[in-house]
Design a protein around this motif. Structure first.
Motif, PDB file in Angstrom:
ATOM      1  N   HIS A 123      31.067  52.447  23.543  1.00 36.25           N
ATOM      2  CA  HIS A 123      30.760  53.854  24.006  1.00 36.25           C
ATOM      3  C   HIS A 123      31.815  54.079  24.874  1.00 36.25           C
ATOM      4  CE1 HIS A 123      26.979  53.870  21.764  1.00 36.25           C
ATOM      5  NE2 HIS A 123      26.721  52.892  22.340  1.00 36.25           N
ATOM      6  N   ALA A 124      32.499  55.391  24.805  1.00 37.39           N
ATOM      7  CA  ALA A 124      33.569  55.787  25.771  1.00 37.39           C
ATOM      8  C   ALA A 124      32.731  56.347  26.989  1.00 37.39           C
ATOM      9  CB  ALA A 124      34.250  57.166  25.198  1.00 37.39           C
ATOM     10  N   GLY A 125      33.354  55.873  28.355  1.00 34.01           N
ATOM     11  CA  GLY A 125      32.831  56.404  29.419  1.00 34.01           C
ATOM     12  C   GLY A 125      33.289  55.540  30.423  1.00 34.01           C
ATOM     13  N   TYR A 126      32.771  55.675  31.708  1.00 35.62           N
ATOM     14  CA  TYR A 126      32.782  55.138  32.798  1.00 35.62           C
ATOM     15  C   TYR A 126      31.952  53.882  33.297  1.00 35.62           C
ATOM     16  CZ  TYR A 126      33.037  54.206  38.169  1.00 35.62           C
ATOM     17  OH  TYR A 126      33.032  53.774  39.402  1.00 35.62           O
ATOM     18  N   VAL A 127      32.419  52.693  33.648  1.00 37.06           N
ATOM     19  CA  VAL A 127      31.463  51.359  33.732  1.00 37.06           C
ATOM     20  C   VAL A 127      31.835  50.979  34.975  1.00 37.06           C
ATOM     21  CG1 VAL A 127      30.590  49.268  32.778  1.00 37.06           C
ATOM     22  CG2 VAL A 127      31.391  50.997  31.049  1.00 37.06           C
ATOM     23  N   ARG A 128      30.866  51.201  35.914  1.00 41.98           N
ATOM     24  CA  ARG A 128      30.966  50.606  37.181  1.00 41.98           C
ATOM     25  C   ARG A 128      30.184  49.250  37.490  1.00 41.98           C
ATOM     26  NH1 ARG A 128      28.946  54.199  41.906  1.00 41.98           N
ATOM     27  NH2 ARG A 128      30.970  55.312  41.797  1.00 41.98           N
ATOM     28  N   VAL A 129      31.246  48.100  37.635  1.00 40.61           N
ATOM     29  CA  VAL A 129      30.545  46.876  37.579  1.00 40.61           C
ATOM     30  C   VAL A 129      30.334  46.328  38.922  1.00 40.61           C
ATOM     31  CG1 VAL A 129      31.434  44.552  36.698  1.00 40.61           C
ATOM     32  CG2 VAL A 129      32.184  46.522  35.499  1.00 40.61           C
ATOM     33  N   TYR A 130      29.442  45.592  38.826  1.00 41.99           N
ATOM     34  CA  TYR A 130      28.820  45.130  40.286  1.00 41.99           C
ATOM     35  C   TYR A 130      28.515  43.746  40.205  1.00 41.99           C
ATOM     36  CZ  TYR A 130      27.547  49.706  42.032  1.00 41.99           C
ATOM     37  OH  TYR A 130      27.810  51.145  42.474  1.00 41.99           O
ATOM     38  N   CYS A 131      28.682  42.607  41.239  1.00 47.84           N
ATOM     39  CA  CYS A 131      28.077  41.279  41.110  1.00 47.84           C
ATOM     40  C   CYS A 131      26.552  41.292  41.686  1.00 47.84           C
ATOM     41  CB  CYS A 131      28.987  40.512  41.839  1.00 47.84           C
ATOM     42  SG  CYS A 131      28.518  38.758  41.816  1.00 47.84           S
ATOM     43  N   ASN A 132      25.617  40.790  41.067  1.00 46.28           N
ATOM     44  CA  ASN A 132      24.219  40.592  41.333  1.00 46.28           C
ATOM     45  C   ASN A 132      24.160  39.782  42.730  1.00 46.28           C
ATOM     46  OD1 ASN A 132      21.618  41.642  41.095  1.00 46.28           O
ATOM     47  ND2 ASN A 132      20.885  39.496  40.705  1.00 46.28           N
ATOM     48  N   VAL A 133      25.258  38.918  42.850  1.00 42.16           N
ATOM     49  CA  VAL A 133      25.251  38.024  44.040  1.00 42.16           C
ATOM     50  C   VAL A 133      25.905  38.333  45.089  1.00 42.16           C
ATOM     51  CG1 VAL A 133      25.920  35.377  44.599  1.00 42.16           C
ATOM     52  CG2 VAL A 133      25.310  35.923  42.306  1.00 42.16           C
ATOM     53  N   HIS A 134      27.080  39.101  44.949  1.00 42.77           N
ATOM     54  CA  HIS A 134      27.827  39.544  46.089  1.00 42.77           C
ATOM     55  C   HIS A 134      28.021  41.028  46.149  1.00 42.77           C
ATOM     56  CE1 HIS A 134      29.280  35.584  44.754  1.00 42.77           C
ATOM     57  NE2 HIS A 134      29.038  35.416  46.280  1.00 42.77           N
ATOM     58  N   HIS A 135      27.158  41.743  47.155  1.00 39.26           N
ATOM     59  CA  HIS A 135      27.071  43.274  47.264  1.00 39.26           C
ATOM     60  C   HIS A 135      28.497  43.839  47.215  1.00 39.26           C
ATOM     61  CE1 HIS A 135      26.673  47.046  49.479  1.00 39.26           C
ATOM     62  NE2 HIS A 135      25.646  47.066  48.770  1.00 39.26           N
ATOM     63  N   SER A 136      29.485  43.111  47.820  1.00 39.93           N
ATOM     64  CA  SER A 136      30.668  43.952  48.245  1.00 39.93           C
ATOM     65  C   SER A 136      31.671  43.773  46.678  1.00 39.93           C
ATOM     66  CB  SER A 136      31.435  43.008  49.203  1.00 39.93           C
ATOM     67  OG  SER A 136      31.695  41.667  48.906  1.00 39.93           O
ATOM     68  N   MET A 137      31.187  43.150  45.628  1.00 38.78           N
ATOM     69  CA  MET A 137      32.103  43.152  44.709  1.00 38.78           C
ATOM     70  C   MET A 137      32.019  44.404  43.750  1.00 38.78           C
ATOM     71  SD  MET A 137      31.841  39.140  43.573  1.00 38.78           S
ATOM     72  CE  MET A 137      32.949  39.262  42.055  1.00 38.78           C
ATOM     73  N   VAL A 138      33.001  45.224  43.630  1.00 30.67           N
ATOM     74  CA  VAL A 138      33.117  46.354  42.726  1.00 30.67           C
ATOM     75  C   VAL A 138      34.172  46.324  41.723  1.00 30.67           C
ATOM     76  CG1 VAL A 138      32.573  48.814  42.422  1.00 30.67           C
ATOM     77  CG2 VAL A 138      31.738  47.336  44.633  1.00 30.67           C
ATOM     78  N   GLY A 139      33.846  46.641  40.742  1.00 29.73           N
ATOM     79  CA  GLY A 139      34.944  46.710  39.540  1.00 29.73           C
ATOM     80  C   GLY A 139      34.787  47.877  38.488  1.00 29.73           C
ATOM     81  N   ASP A 197      43.238  63.073  46.961  1.00 27.18           N
ATOM     82  CA  ASP A 197      42.801  62.894  48.285  1.00 27.18           C
ATOM     83  C   ASP A 197      41.595  61.969  48.207  1.00 27.18           C
ATOM     84  OD1 ASP A 197      44.468  64.706  50.075  1.00 27.18           O
ATOM     85  OD2 ASP A 197      43.692  66.140  48.194  1.00 27.18           O
ATOM     86  N   LEU A 198      41.814  60.878  48.906  1.00 25.28           N
ATOM     87  CA  LEU A 198      40.411  59.646  48.712  1.00 25.28           C
ATOM     88  C   LEU A 198      39.410  60.137  49.649  1.00 25.28           C
ATOM     89  CD1 LEU A 198      42.559  56.452  48.431  1.00 25.28           C
ATOM     90  CD2 LEU A 198      41.979  58.261  46.614  1.00 25.28           C
ATOM     91  N   ALA A 199      38.262  60.324  49.083  1.00 26.05           N
ATOM     92  CA  ALA A 199      37.164  60.755  50.156  1.00 26.05           C
ATOM     93  C   ALA A 199      35.833  60.073  49.749  1.00 26.05           C
ATOM     94  CB  ALA A 199      36.969  62.292  49.710  1.00 26.05           C
ATOM     95  N   GLN A 200      36.063  59.027  48.906  1.00 20.71           N
ATOM     96  CA  GLN A 200      34.726  58.319  48.447  1.00 20.71           C
ATOM     97  C   GLN A 200      34.987  56.808  49.003  1.00 20.71           C
ATOM     98  OE1 GLN A 200      33.845  58.691  44.238  1.00 20.71           O
ATOM     99  NE2 GLN A 200      34.667  60.829  44.105  1.00 20.71           N
ATOM    100  N   LYS A 201      33.930  56.365  49.093  1.00 20.30           N
ATOM    101  CA  LYS A 201      33.779  54.947  49.833  1.00 20.30           C
ATOM    102  C   LYS A 201      34.331  53.778  48.584  1.00 20.30           C
ATOM    103  CE  LYS A 201      29.958  55.451  53.195  1.00 20.30           C
ATOM    104  NZ  LYS A 201      28.763  55.159  53.442  1.00 20.30           N
ATOM    105  N   LYS A 202      34.917  52.725  49.219  1.00 18.58           N
ATOM    106  CA  LYS A 202      35.487  51.673  48.357  1.00 18.58           C
ATOM    107  C   LYS A 202      34.187  51.012  47.699  1.00 18.58           C
ATOM    108  CE  LYS A 202      39.104  48.314  47.591  1.00 18.58           C
ATOM    109  NZ  LYS A 202      40.321  47.842  48.216  1.00 18.58           N
ATOM    110  N   ILE A 203      33.307  50.815  48.464  1.00 24.54           N
ATOM    111  CA  ILE A 203      32.171  50.151  48.024  1.00 24.54           C
ATOM    112  C   ILE A 203      31.005  51.192  48.057  1.00 24.54           C
ATOM    113  CG2 ILE A 203      30.415  48.080  48.448  1.00 24.54           C
ATOM    114  CD1 ILE A 203      32.811  46.826  49.922  1.00 24.54           C
TER     115      ILE A 203
END
Length: 222
Positions: A123-139, A197-203
């Motif tokens: 399905h077309a769309g945006y997929v935010r990927v996390y790691c269930n072990v490491h909170h700081s990992m975001v793809g 303009d970057l206004a959102q958090k990286k994590i």
């Protein structure tokens, strides 16, 4: 001589093949009103969606989002709808890539160092990927219904080639900014200047795959 004259007349009368239409431009990133280094824009995704979109094919080979040094690499990955993404692990520790994104939710499960597992995105769309072990990992995976996309170069410049004639929607996407949209006609107009303009958090704030807060230890015990 007569044959040559006829051939020359035909060549002169034949219309020249139209060059492939292009859209090019440059992306500039700002934070708190200050410009960032040009190479930081290389993670952005630029794509063009024609007003009359055609069929889109899945990639012949899987894309790759590697876990490396507790990061997803690449951090932002554009793919065509129907394509598969592999999640190999280059770390000597466990990871667990997952997403709760609408229509493209998945859970790879715990996986150690090695080839990892794969996930197909239908399905077309945006997929935010996390790691269930490491909170700081975001793809971030952009599943696109258009084959016309690219990353900028180290100077923030981009060029989309081989575009179909006619108007469409030009989009620039970066995870920490509001997506930039503009109607565009390939082959017309000059280079496009895009300011984000970057206004959102990286994590961004998020829970684990069970909808609960992460444990106290940053590495989840692994």
């Amino acid at each position: 001589m007569r044959a040559r004259s006829v051939l020359l007349a035909v060549l002169v009368a034949a219309p020249c093949a139209a060059p492939a239409a292009t859209i090019e431009g440059r992306i500039m990133l700002y934070s708190d009103g200050k410009p960032l280094r040009a190479e930081e824009a290389a993670e952005a995704v630029v794509y063009f969606r024609p007003s009359a979109p055609g069929p889109v094919s899945a990639a012949a080979k899987p894309y790759t989002m590697t876990t490396q040094r507790k990061q997803f690499v690449p951090r932002i990955l554009p793919v065509t709808v129907g394509s598969t993404v592999e999640f190999p692990n280059q770390d000597p520790i466990l990871h667990n890539a997952f997403s709760t994104s609408k229509d493209n939710a998945f859970d790879i499960g715990l996986y150690g160092q090695g080839e990892g597992k794969a996930q197909k995105f239908d399905h077309a769309g945006y997929v935010r990927v996390y790691c269930n072990v490491h909170h700081s990992m975001v793809g971030h995976i952009l599943v696109l219904d258009t084959p016309h996309f690219a990353h900028p170069d180290a100077q923030g410049a981009f060029k989309l080639t081989g575009l179909p004639a006619g108007k469409g929607d030009l989009v620039v996407w970066f995870d920490r900014a509001t997506p930039w949209h503009q109607e565009a006609t390939p082959g017309q107009g000059g280079p496009v200047e895009v300011r984000l303009d970057l206004a959102q958090k990286k994590i961004p704030p998020h829970m684990n795959k069970f909808g609960k807060p992460y444990g106290r230890t940053p590495d989840g015990g692994y």
